[in-house]
Design a protein around this motif. Structure first.
Motif, PDB file in Angstrom:
ATOM      1  N   GLY A  10      51.186  35.972  38.763  1.00 26.43           N
ATOM      2  CA  GLY A  10      52.295  35.910  37.829  1.00 26.43           C
ATOM      3  C   GLY A  10      52.568  37.247  37.202  1.00 26.43           C
ATOM      4  O   GLY A  10      52.109  38.291  37.683  1.00 26.43           O
ATOM      5  N   LEU A  11      53.322  37.201  36.115  1.00 24.28           N
ATOM      6  CA  LEU A  11      53.709  38.403  35.376  1.00 24.28           C
ATOM      7  C   LEU A  11      52.893  38.476  34.094  1.00 24.28           C
ATOM      8  O   LEU A  11      52.793  37.490  33.352  1.00 24.28           O
ATOM      9  N   VAL A  12      52.323  39.646  33.844  1.00 21.96           N
ATOM     10  CA  VAL A  12      51.501  39.830  32.645  1.00 21.96           C
ATOM     11  C   VAL A  12      51.741  41.235  32.110  1.00 21.96           C
ATOM     12  O   VAL A  12      52.059  42.154  32.879  1.00 21.96           O
ATOM     13  N   GLN A  13      51.585  41.399  30.824  1.00 19.78           N
ATOM     14  CA  GLN A  13      51.735  42.726  30.230  1.00 19.78           C
ATOM     15  C   GLN A  13      50.452  43.542  30.441  1.00 19.78           C
ATOM     16  O   GLN A  13      49.353  42.984  30.573  1.00 19.78           O
ATOM     17  N   ASP A  90      47.840  47.804  38.974  1.00 23.48           N
ATOM     18  CA  ASP A  90      47.249  46.621  39.592  1.00 23.48           C
ATOM     19  C   ASP A  90      48.307  45.718  40.213  1.00 23.48           C
ATOM     20  O   ASP A  90      47.971  44.733  40.882  1.00 23.48           O
ATOM     21  N   THR A  91      49.570  46.040  40.014  1.00 19.89           N
ATOM     22  CA  THR A  91      50.653  45.256  40.593  1.00 19.89           C
ATOM     23  C   THR A  91      50.565  45.282  42.107  1.00 19.89           C
ATOM     24  O   THR A  91      50.521  46.353  42.722  1.00 19.89           O
ATOM     25  N   ALA A  92      50.516  44.091  42.710  1.00 18.83           N
ATOM     26  CA  ALA A  92      50.349  43.985  44.161  1.00 18.83           C
ATOM     27  C   ALA A  92      50.392  42.515  44.555  1.00 18.83           C
ATOM     28  O   ALA A  92      50.389  41.629  43.692  1.00 18.83           O
ATOM     29  N   VAL A  93      50.430  42.287  45.855  1.00 15.04           N
ATOM     30  CA  VAL A  93      50.185  40.949  46.388  1.00 15.04           C
ATOM     31  C   VAL A  93      48.678  40.822  46.615  1.00 15.04           C
ATOM     32  O   VAL A  93      48.077  41.666  47.297  1.00 15.04           O
ATOM     33  N   TYR A  94      48.095  39.805  46.026  1.00 15.80           N
ATOM     34  CA  TYR A  94      46.658  39.572  46.128  1.00 15.80           C
ATOM     35  C   TYR A  94      46.411  38.427  47.107  1.00 15.80           C
ATOM     36  O   TYR A  94      47.042  37.360  47.007  1.00 15.80           O
ATOM     37  N   GLY A 112      48.711  34.667  50.024  1.00 17.91           N
ATOM     38  CA  GLY A 112      48.906  35.727  49.038  1.00 17.91           C
ATOM     39  C   GLY A 112      49.623  35.225  47.802  1.00 17.91           C
ATOM     40  O   GLY A 112      50.376  34.246  47.839  1.00 17.91           O
ATOM     41  N   THR A 113      49.381  35.925  46.698  1.00 22.91           N
ATOM     42  CA  THR A 113      50.043  35.602  45.438  1.00 22.91           C
ATOM     43  C   THR A 113      50.397  36.905  44.728  1.00 22.91           C
ATOM     44  O   THR A 113      49.606  37.845  44.708  1.00 22.91           O
ATOM     45  N   GLN A 114      51.588  36.956  44.171  1.00 24.45           N
ATOM     46  CA  GLN A 114      52.069  38.188  43.540  1.00 24.45           C
ATOM     47  C   GLN A 114      51.519  38.321  42.126  1.00 24.45           C
ATOM     48  O   GLN A 114      51.572  37.373  41.335  1.00 24.45           O
TER      49      GLN A 114
END
Length: 119
Positions: A10-13, A90-94, A112-114
């Protein structure tokens, strides 16, 4: 065979935390290691953490050491990646992946998860 499904992206600060989960099914008794990889646009896929399925051995890439923790629940057939102090880089597809008995490489992959870290 073994199937892997990731969740928790997901999106995190920046500075925040996320926990990724990797659910395994199928012939999980044949799993040797489970790893978490990530790939950012324009970058090669990198192994950032791994855990031995039957023992305590773990591995962390220098880029995540001290911030990320890999763990497992063998009864529930889950592998977790707790990610703290997240950074924009750290932004990537995991993706999680498994190495089975007889395999020299990770050959079983999840979808994968974004993970997106906003600065």
């Amino acid at each position: 065979q073994v199937q892997l499904i990731e969740s928790g992206g997901g999106l995190v600060q920046a500075g925040g935390s996320l926990r990724l989960s990797c659910a395994a099914s199928g012939r999980t008794f044949s799993m040797v290691d489970v790893g978490w990889f990530r790939q950012a646009p324009g970058n090669e896929r990198e192994l950032i953490a791994a855990i031995n399925w039957v023992g305590p051995r773990t591995y962390y890439a220098d880029s995540v050491k001290g911030r990320f923790t890999i763990s497992k629940d063998t009864q529930q057939k889950l592998v977790y990646l707790q990610m703290n102090s997240l950074k924009a880089e750290d932004t990537a597809v995991y993706s999680c992946a498994a190495k089975l008995l007889g395999m020299a490489q990770y050959e079983i992959w999840g979808q994968g998860t974004q993970v997106t870290v906003s600065s």
